[in-house]
Structures are given as structure tokens and as C-alpha cells.
Motif scaffolding. Structure first.
Motif, PDB file in Angstrom:
ATOM      1  N   LEU A 154       0.953  -1.322   0.123  1.00 51.02           N
ATOM      2  CA  LEU A 154       0.009  -0.056   0.153  1.00 51.02           C
ATOM      3  C   LEU A 154       0.874   1.264  -0.172  1.00 51.02           C
ATOM      4  CD1 LEU A 154      -2.739  -1.241   2.586  1.00 51.02           C
ATOM      5  CD2 LEU A 154      -2.690  -1.373   0.080  1.00 51.02           C
ATOM      6  N   ASP A 160       5.957   3.421   3.617  1.00 58.32           N
ATOM      7  CA  ASP A 160       6.213   4.076   4.812  1.00 58.32           C
ATOM      8  C   ASP A 160       6.588   2.991   6.092  1.00 58.32           C
ATOM      9  OD1 ASP A 160       2.628   4.417   6.165  1.00 58.32           O
ATOM     10  OD2 ASP A 160       3.569   3.024   4.874  1.00 58.32           O
ATOM     11  N   HIS A 215      -6.484   5.126  -7.865  1.00 57.34           N
ATOM     12  CA  HIS A 215      -7.581   5.913  -7.633  1.00 57.34           C
ATOM     13  C   HIS A 215      -7.332   7.397  -7.207  1.00 57.34           C
ATOM     14  CE1 HIS A 215     -11.587   6.502  -5.568  1.00 57.34           C
ATOM     15  NE2 HIS A 215     -11.829   5.461  -6.033  1.00 57.34           N
ATOM     16  N   SER A 249      -7.154   9.448  -1.965  1.00 56.38           N
ATOM     17  CA  SER A 249      -6.336   9.058  -1.187  1.00 56.38           C
ATOM     18  C   SER A 249      -6.946   8.078   0.326  1.00 56.38           C
ATOM     19  CB  SER A 249      -5.729  10.297   0.009  1.00 56.38           C
ATOM     20  OG  SER A 249      -5.105  11.409  -0.940  1.00 56.38           O
ATOM     21  N   GLY A 250      -6.310   6.935   0.086  1.00 56.70           N
ATOM     22  CA  GLY A 250      -6.771   5.962   1.148  1.00 56.70           C
ATOM     23  C   GLY A 250      -7.613   4.892   0.378  1.00 56.70           C
ATOM     24  N   TYR A 308      -6.370   1.386   0.706  1.00 56.10           N
ATOM     25  CA  TYR A 308      -6.558   0.725   1.927  1.00 56.10           C
ATOM     26  C   TYR A 308      -7.894   0.202   2.108  1.00 56.10           C
ATOM     27  CZ  TYR A 308      -1.882   3.131   3.240  1.00 56.10           C
ATOM     28  OH  TYR A 308      -0.812   3.358   3.157  1.00 56.10           O
ATOM     29  N   LEU A 309      -9.041   0.866   1.699  1.00 54.86           N
ATOM     30  CA  LEU A 309     -10.371   0.386   1.615  1.00 54.86           C
ATOM     31  C   LEU A 309     -10.367  -0.788   0.768  1.00 54.86           C
ATOM     32  CD1 LEU A 309     -13.253   0.790   2.258  1.00 54.86           C
ATOM     33  CD2 LEU A 309     -13.430   2.103   0.072  1.00 54.86           C
ATOM     34  N   ARG A 352      -8.903  -4.080   2.736  1.00 50.03           N
ATOM     35  CA  ARG A 352      -9.886  -4.442   3.723  1.00 50.03           C
ATOM     36  C   ARG A 352     -10.970  -5.357   3.252  1.00 50.03           C
ATOM     37  NH1 ARG A 352      -8.334   0.549   6.497  1.00 50.03           N
ATOM     38  NH2 ARG A 352      -9.871   1.661   5.720  1.00 50.03           N
ATOM     39  N   ASP A 372      -2.801   6.428  -4.903  1.00 49.77           N
ATOM     40  CA  ASP A 372      -3.965   6.670  -4.271  1.00 49.77           C
ATOM     41  C   ASP A 372      -4.092   8.339  -3.975  1.00 49.77           C
ATOM     42  OD1 ASP A 372      -3.882   6.057  -0.606  1.00 49.77           O
ATOM     43  OD2 ASP A 372      -2.196   6.483  -2.035  1.00 49.77           O
ATOM     44  N   HIS A 392      -1.817  10.622  -1.868  1.00 48.62           N
ATOM     45  CA  HIS A 392      -0.930   9.878  -0.764  1.00 48.62           C
ATOM     46  C   HIS A 392       0.190   9.151  -0.968  1.00 48.62           C
ATOM     47  CE1 HIS A 392      -0.835   6.411   1.937  1.00 48.62           C
ATOM     48  NE2 HIS A 392      -0.283   7.473   2.601  1.00 48.62           N
ATOM     49  N   ILE A 414       0.688  13.970   5.900  1.00 49.85           N
ATOM     50  CA  ILE A 414       1.187  12.879   5.611  1.00 49.85           C
ATOM     51  C   ILE A 414       0.157  11.932   4.852  1.00 49.85           C
ATOM     52  CG2 ILE A 414       1.907  10.558   6.909  1.00 49.85           C
ATOM     53  CD1 ILE A 414       3.180  12.361   8.876  1.00 49.85           C
ATOM     54  N   LEU A 415      -1.034  12.005   5.197  1.00 47.98           N
ATOM     55  CA  LEU A 415      -1.923  11.386   4.622  1.00 47.98           C
ATOM     56  C   LEU A 415      -2.421  11.705   3.088  1.00 47.98           C
ATOM     57  CD1 LEU A 415      -4.006  10.520   7.788  1.00 47.98           C
ATOM     58  CD2 LEU A 415      -2.859   8.930   6.539  1.00 47.98           C
ATOM     59  N   GLY A 416      -2.059  12.809   2.732  1.00 51.62           N
ATOM     60  CA  GLY A 416      -2.397  13.412   1.578  1.00 51.62           C
ATOM     61  C   GLY A 416      -3.763  13.522   1.205  1.00 51.62           C
ATOM     62  N   LEU A 417      -4.408  14.186   2.570  1.00 52.25           N
ATOM     63  CA  LEU A 417      -5.816  14.735   2.564  1.00 52.25           C
ATOM     64  C   LEU A 417      -5.598  16.226   2.399  1.00 52.25           C
ATOM     65  CD1 LEU A 417      -7.163  12.475   5.345  1.00 52.25           C
ATOM     66  CD2 LEU A 417      -7.573  12.093   2.869  1.00 52.25           C
ATOM     67  N   PRO A 457       4.406   5.949  10.506  1.00 51.05           N
ATOM     68  CA  PRO A 457       3.715   5.537   9.247  1.00 51.05           C
ATOM     69  C   PRO A 457       2.408   4.890   9.784  1.00 51.05           C
ATOM     70  CG  PRO A 457       5.166   3.397  10.129  1.00 51.05           C
ATOM     71  CD  PRO A 457       5.250   4.988  11.092  1.00 51.05           C
ATOM     72  N   TYR A 487      -7.556   5.850   7.216  1.00 47.85           N
ATOM     73  CA  TYR A 487      -8.410   6.276   6.395  1.00 47.85           C
ATOM     74  C   TYR A 487      -9.990   5.592   6.787  1.00 47.85           C
ATOM     75  CZ  TYR A 487      -4.678   7.690   3.666  1.00 47.85           C
ATOM     76  OH  TYR A 487      -3.496   8.324   3.010  1.00 47.85           O
TER      77      TYR A 487
END
Lengths: 352, 451
Positions: A13, A16, A112, A115-116, A119-120, A123, A134, A137, B174-177, B273, B280
Motif C-alpha cells: 500500500l 512507509d 484511484h 487518498s486511502g 486501504y479500503l 480491507r 491513491d 497520498h 502525511i495522509l495526502g488529504l 507510518p 482512512y
């Protein structure tokens, strides 16, 4: 080629969570993949496995190199054309990935806009998800390509560019590697090297993943952008642990000063971030990587990189992008062995 | 695990710790309830050691809570997945609430649905979801004053916060939000206070009869916003404010997978990390967004000194298909009413908030914002009582939540404080499975929820 080392995570993913040792392992495996491909003996570790690419955003390099890498490893490759899929009828991401898994996908490569999103997806599948980008991110395989390219191109690595600009014809033929005899240097050899990333860091998933991967290897990493695009990176730089080196500045000369490598990022016109942003013309005038700026500040043997696609004349001149310092095509070529390496690793990781 | 509406409550509670903000008392207490009313209350002398130590180990008995801000989805048909007034009542009761002010349903529909439900559901007043231009707000304040109403403004400037996914800061970077500038909230609070000042001046100058203009600022989350409200209060402006329990206890590091409370993270904010299992999650998306740990402590200080009158739940229950989406597409809010007391007690346990101030912000503070007169735990009063085991823990999730929405940021985590019994209008509306409360109330039909 010897067997693929054991790997702990069935997903990729982001980079990090990867240690220096894990990054070393990936780079080393990529080098062996490149060599094995050149000798026609790529290990078919994905034989009988289905890999699907699911790209909600446009891509040339990443998607094609994933597909080439997967095929080299013997996988069956399926490409979802999102614009022609039921996504256009409103099908959710979760339903989409579960549907693809029901159709036999074991390895899902996805890009996509949010961001995230990866990760969705991770799961909701029992197989592997590889994040091809993403939102703002992460772009883990690009960071690994950048790392790998640096180990090859910086002094101490085993490849130097031909004097004629770009790569010599014999090297250009060996797609996916740096040449039959070249092996990457170690990532530990990057410690203390100065690398500057210049451009739209605020909206750049490449920059974020590069921060994790390069600072883990002891790189003296500098981020440079107009103030409006530095966002919260200054705060992040103040907060990184003592064993990582990150400097953030809007002073291009300071960032380029004595740099071993410079990476230009594309001004992200299609990823909106709000008011106060420079126009492409303003940006180019102040921050474009030109021969003059590089000559004045960076090391003479500076390596120039760009994740692509390149806006020649905006963040970088054509002369620099295609000149002898440029490793841009190397990055493209290196995308295949790096992606072969990560695919082989995640495919061997424990399942859910 | 039972919700009971079939008979008046009867119980004897000995050696508990009482906090009664309506009557201004706290300390060791014995309470007897008979036939739905408080039959006897006997306060002991406060212990010589500090109150936190004295309260420890005792069950907590307090007035039942009042929530100023929960929401229902008025646009939906009744289906098996959406929160209804009845399931909201069950959730509220589990959270220790006897009164909930509800947005989203037209008042007539709410009144009809609420009829006969054991927890009081009040219609929410009109509010400005974003701070309006000065002239419009001044006019609204003057109009409302003539009708003895308070104007409610959400502490947000939608023009600045539109499209934002997270609070601007290291976590968002960090999260790119997409970051929400602090100015979206601070500027809104500033402008709302300026409008109140202007309206107050006009009303005085014109000698308007009746109530002065009054402003309620809802969803304060930044330390700077608290500071502005505090200054306005000290200058005598009639302003009240509320904050969500999750802005007291959580912080923006949660979006990346941090599970420390704000007071645990303030010296070492989250810097990655990411935890792939938690990063998210849509349940972390709130409006306003979760803030830096230092801001949560600013909220705590505001509650402590009364600048923030009320802690609200911000309960906004989403169906799974609405919230199981990419973070940037997820609706803000979530299933928060049942664990609000847990977050508050966590802050108390950590020493960032006193128990007295915490309970005041859940009871007398909201009552004052509602303009209601309440008596506290006095003999003869109909019982509106919540009993909590502060030392207990529970895990919000499918097995323990009464709400139909499982969209809680605390899913699967052990949180402190367990509601043992909630009595509203003299009847037990929630009873934990093992409450250890000598409870002689008639048993009702069990609902499969709660702990």
C-alpha cells in the motif's frame, strides 16, 4: 534465478512501513529480476495466477510496466477499463473489487483519485492489493523505482550514462534493466547523498512515498516548491525522527546546491488544491530545472529524474529532460524489474 | 442489556459518588428511588483527599444527560438499516441520555414519532450551517431576540472548508488529504461574535424591549475558537458554545491509525507510518475534522472553565452502504452518542477535565442553552438519573451498540466508563446486563443491545 525471499505483507500500500533492510531486499531482487529477464529466464512465479489492473486515473508508465512485469512472471493479466465498466453505473469500489476477486483476481493493482482508496480495497479482499497511486497520498512502486535508479546512477552504483545522451543502443534494447552486466548498488550507499525534489509536492503522491523510502536510506532529502505548495511539509520536516533528514524550502538555489540528484515533479493541473497557486508560466520562470540552474548549483554529475509524464517547458526544459544527466528513461525501464520484484514478493506472502 | 418502560423505577444505591450540577453538589451519596421518584438522597461529607481519589472505585450517580445535537436522516424511508427515532432512543439511553435534541426530521414528524418514547426527543431549532454575511446575521439576531430565541451558528465558513478532508497539519500532509484551513472555523467564530456585538449595540441603542440578542456557536473544535468565545464572554456578550465529545478526546492522528487519546499524543503527535488496518476509516471523518491534540486540550480547558457550555454527541448515524466508501467520499459524523460519556470520562481519568465540569457540560450546561429550568437530585423529584461505572470498560461494536449505525471511530477499542442504568421520567430506559445496582424495577422486554 534463486527463489524469491519470504515477504511479510500480501499488500503493497505504501513504503512507509518498510525498513532499510526491506528496501535493500527489494532493490536487490529487482536487479536479479532484470538480469534474469535479459537472459530470458525470468522466474514464472505467477504462473496460473490472475492479476488485474484497475485504474480509475490515467496512466501509461505504471499500468503498462505492471502488466509487462506480471506477464514476465507468467501471470494472466486482466485490464479493467474503468470508463467502460459498471463504475459508470455507480458501482462502488468495494463492490468492484469483490466482484473482481470473485472473477479470479488474486493480485489487484489499483490507482484511484482518493487518498486511502487502496486501504479500503485491501480491507475487502483476501488477495493482494498493490497501490499504483491513491490520490495525493502514495505511489510506492514509483518510490522504489526512484530508489533503485539512484543506486544505479549515483557514483558507487554500477551504471554510468553514455556520453551521447540518453542510453546507448545496446542498453536501450535491454528493456527492464540497466544492461546485462549491471547490478544495483546498495541502498546504504545512498546515505548522506543530497537529493532534491522540486515541484508540486502538496499534491504529489510520488513525493510522499519518496520521503519515506529515501529518508529511510539516510538520504539528505530536500523538498522545494513555491510556498503555496509546501503545505504542511515544513511541520512534517520538523517532526521527523532524528535518523531521517528532511529539509523543506522555497529557495531553489539552496535546494539544488551540491545536490547529487534532482527530481522534478509535474505541476498537477488536474488535481485541484485551491487558490494561491502559481500559473505554469510563473512556476517555470522561478522553479523550472534548466541547464543553467543545474550548472550553477548542483554537482556536475547530478542525476536528473522525473516520474513522468513530463511537461517540457514547465517544470523542466526539454534540454535537461533529454540530456546526459537525465535518468528519466532509466526510471521508466526500471519500472519493470521493480514491479516484478514486488509482485513476486507479495504473491508469496501469507494469505488472509 | 434491558430497556424497560413498563413500570416505575425502584432502587437503592449506596456509597456512590454523586455529581449534581443543578444543585451544585458533589460527593459521596446514598440515593433511594421508589415509584419512579427520588425517595431519599443523603450526601456524605466530601473526603479529605482530593475528589478524584474520592470518586474512584465508586459508581457515579448523576442527572441523566442532555444532548443538544443528534441527527436523523429525514429523507429516508423506514428501512431495516436506518436509524429510527426508536433506535435513536435506545442508543441515547445506552449513552446515559434522557433528552436529545434532534435535527433532520420536521418537527411534526418528530413529535409524532417521539410520542410515547421514553427518552425525550426535542426538535432542533433552525441554524446557520455556515456563518452568514454580517448583515444577515445581525438581522437574524435582532429578529430572534424579539421572539426570545437564540440564533445558532455552526462554527464554520463553508466557502473555506468546502472539499476539505482533514484538519490542516502534519497528519493531513502525511495522509495526502485536502486540508481545511483553521481560518474556516476561527474566522466564522470571529465574524459571528462581531455580529452579536453589533446586534447588541443596536438593540441597546434602540431600546428594544425584551430579551437581548443571544448567540449559540456550535461545533467549536480549535483552541483559538475557544479563546475567542472566552474573550467575548468576559466582555459580557451573551454567547454560548458547544463541542463534540470526539473533539475533546480524539485527534487527527486517528486518521492514520493512531489510537491514543489527545492528551496522550499532545507531546508526540502522530507522524506515521500508517496502520493499514485503521488508516482512512470513514468513521474518522467528522465535521469539523478531528484536530491536533493541542486543540483537543484547548476544548478541555474551555469545558473546564465553562466557555464551552455543552458537550454534544454529534450523533449522525449512517447506513453501511453510505459509509463504506473511500474516505474522501464518506459523510462526516457517525454513531457517537453511546460512547460520548466514555470519551468524557477518559478525559477526567487523565486529569485534563474535572468530573464536576464534565458532568455539568452534559447536564446543567445543555439545559441552560435550552433555556430549561431543572431541579437536580432532590427528594420528591421524578427520577432522571444516570448511573455509571467509571472503572468499567466496554468495546463499541455490533454486539454492544444499540444504534443501527456501527459507524463509530471507537469500533473494537476498549473505552472507559460503562453506563449501568439510565432512568428517564422515573422509568429505567437502559439497564446493563450486569449492573450490580440493587434494582427492584419491574423487568421489561430485553433489547439485544448494550453491555
Amino acid at each position: 534465478m534463486e527463489t524469491v525471499p519470504a515477504w511479510h505483507d500480501r499488500h503493497l500500500l505504501d513504503v512507509d512501513t518498510l525498513t532499510l533492510e526491506q528496501l535493500e531486499l527489494i532493490v536487490g531482487l529487482a536487479g536479479r529480476m532484470a538480469a534474469s529477464r535479459d537472459s530470458g529466464e525470468a522466474p514464472r512465479v505467477l504462473a496460473g495466477r490472475q492479476l488485474t489492473t484497475l485504474f480509475y486515473e490515467a496512466s501509461t508508465r505504471t499500468r503498462v510496466s505492471f502488466e509487462v512485469a506480471a506477464q514476465a512472471l507468467g501471470a494472466e493479466v486482466v485490464t479493467v477499463q474503468v470508463a467502460l465498466s459498471s463504475v459508470t453505473k455507480g458501482e462502488t469500489l468495494v463492490d468492484t473489487v469483490r466482484t473482481l476477486e470473485a472473477l479470479g483476481t488474486e493480485l489487484l493493482v489499483m490507482r484511484h483519485a482518493r487518498s486511502g482508496a487502496a486501504y479500503l480495497a485491501a480491507r475487502h479482499v483476501t488477495g493482494s492489493v498493490l497501490n499504483a497511486g491513491d490520490g495525493w497520498h502514495a505511489h510506492p512502486t514509483q518510490a522504489l523505482v526512484d530508489l533503485y535508479t539512484l543506486t544505479l546512477r549515483l557514483p558507487g552504483g554500477n551504471l554510468t550514462p553514455s556520453a551521447a545522451g540518453g542510453l546507448a543502443p545496446s542498453q536501450a534494447r535491454s528493456v527492464g534493466g540497466a544492461g546485462p552486466a549491471a547490478r544495483p548498488g546498495t541502498v546504504t550507499a545512498l546515505a548522506g547523498r543530497k537529493v532534491a525534489i522540486v515541484g508540486d509536492v502538496l499534491r504529489s503522491r510520488v513525493a510522499r512515498s519518496d520521503i519515506w523510502a529515501l529518508t529511510a536510506c539516510g538520504v539528505d532529502l530536500w523538498l522545494c516548491a513555491p510556498r503555496a505548495l509546501l503545505g504542511g511539509f515544513e511541520a512534517w520536516a520538523r517532526a521527523v525522527p532524528a535518523d531521517r533528514r528532511l529539509t523543506v524550502t522555497d529557495d531553489l538555489d539552496a535546494a539544488l546546491r551540491d545536490a547529487d540528484a534532482v527530481m522534478a515533479l509535474r505541476m498537477q493541473r488536474e488535481r485541484d488544491a485551491g487558490p494561491g497557486l502559481p500559473s505554469p508560466g510563473d512556476y517555470a520562470a522561478r522553479y523550472a530545472l534548466t541547464s543553467g540552474r543545474l550548472r550553477a548549483a548542483a554537482r556536475p554529475d547530478v542525476v536528473v529524474m522525473h516520474p513522468g509524464p513530463v511537461n517540457e517547458g514547465v517544470e523542466i526544459t526539454a534540454e535537461v529532460a533529454r540530456g546526459p544527466s537525465s535518468a528519466i528513461l532509466d526510471q521508466v525501464r526500471n519500472g519493470v524489474p521493480i514491479r516484478m520484484a514486488v509482485l513476486a514478493l507479495v504473491a508469496g506472502a501469507p494469505r488472509a | 442489556m434491558t430497556t424497560d418502560t413498563t413500570g416505575p423505577a425502584a432502587l437503592e444505591l449506596r456509597d456512590a459518588w454523586g455529581v449534581d450540577p443543578f444543585e451544585g453538589r458533589s460527593g459521596p451519596v446514598h440515593v433511594t428511588i421508589a415509584d419512579g421518584a427520588i425517595a431519599a438522597v443523603s450526601w456524605g461529607p466530601p473526603p479529605e483527599e482530593n475528589t478524584a481519589a474520592g470518586a474512584a472505585g465508586r459508581r457515579l450517580v448523576v442527572p441523566a444527560f442532555i444532548d443538544l445535537d443528534a441527527a436523523l436522516d429525514g429523507a429516508s424511508a423506514d428501512d431495516d438499516e436506518g436509524e429510527t427515532p426508536a433506535t435513536l432512543v435506545a442508543a441515547a439511553a445506552h449513552g446515559g441520555y434522557a433528552t436529545v435534541r434532534v435535527r433532520g426530521l420536521p418537527p411534526e414528524r418528530l413529535a409524532h414519532a417521539a410520542h410515547g418514547l421514553p427518552v425525550r426527543l426535542l426538535p432542533a431549532p433552525e441554524r446557520f450551517a455556515s456563518v452568514p454575511p454580517a448583515g444577515a446575521l445581525v438581522a437574524a439576531l435582532l429578529r430572534a431576540a424579539a421572539e426570545a430565541r437564540t440564533v445558532t451558528v455552526v462554527a464554520d465558513d463553508a466557502a473555506l472548508s468546502a472539499g476539505a478532508e482533514a484538519s490542516s497539519g502534519i497528519a493531513a500532509t502525511i495522509l495526502g488529504l485536502r486540508p481545511a484551513p483553521d481560518a474556516a472555523e476561527v474566522g466564522a467564530v470571529q465574524r459571528a461574535l462581531e455580529a452579536l456585538e453589533r446586534a447588541t449595540t443596536i438593540a441597546l441603542r434602540e431600546g428594544s424591549p425584551g430579551a437581548p440578542p443571544r448567540l449559540h456557536v456550535t461545533r467549536v473544535s480549535l483552541a483559538e475558537s475557544v479563546r475567542l468565545v472566552r474573550e467575548a464572554r468576559m466582555a459580557g456578550l451573551p454567547v454560548t458554545a458547544d463541542a463534540c465529545a470526539h473533539h475533546l478526546a480524539l485527534h487527527d492522528g486517528w486518521l492514520g491509525g493512531d489510537t491514543r487519546f489527545a492528551w496522550q499524543a499532545v507531546d508526540t503527535p502522530w507522524t506515521g507510518p500508517l496502520d493499514p488496518a485503521r488508516a482512512y476509516l470513514p468513521s474518522f471523518r467528522q465535521r469539523p475534522p478531528l484536530r491536533a491534540p493541542a486543540d483537543a486540550l484547548g476544548v478541555a480547558a474551555g469545558i473546564e472553565d465553562g466557555t464551552i457550555d455543552a458537550i454534544v454527541s454529534g450523533h449522525e448515524p449512517w447506513r453501511p452502504w453510505q459509509s463504506e466508501v473511500e474516505y474522501g467520499d464518506a459523510p462526516a459524523g457517525g454513531s457517537t452518542i453511546e460512547a460520548a460519556i466514555s470519551l468524557v470520562l477518559g478525559a477526567v481519568r487523565a486529569g485534563v477535565l474535572s468530573l464536576d465540569a464534565a458532568i455539568r457540560a452534559l447536564t446543567a450546561g445543555p439545559a441552560a442553552v435550552l433555556g430549561e429550568q431543572h431541579r437536580g437530585m432532590l427528594e420528591g423529584q421524578t427520577a432522571f438519573i444516570t448511573i455509571v461505572d467509571p472503572g468499567g470498560t466496554w468495546r463499541p461494536g455490533a454486539q454492544t451498540l444499540c444504534s443501527r449505525s456501527l459507524d463509530t471511530p471507537l469500533a473494537g477499542l476498549a473505552v472507559p466508563g460503562r453506563v449501568l442504568l439510565t432512568i428517564a421520567r422515573g422509568r429505567a430506559v437502559y439497564r446493563a446486563a450486569e449492573s450490580r445496582v440493587a434494582d427492584a424495577s419491574p423487568a421489561g422486554a430485553p433489547l439485544r443491545c448494550g453491555t
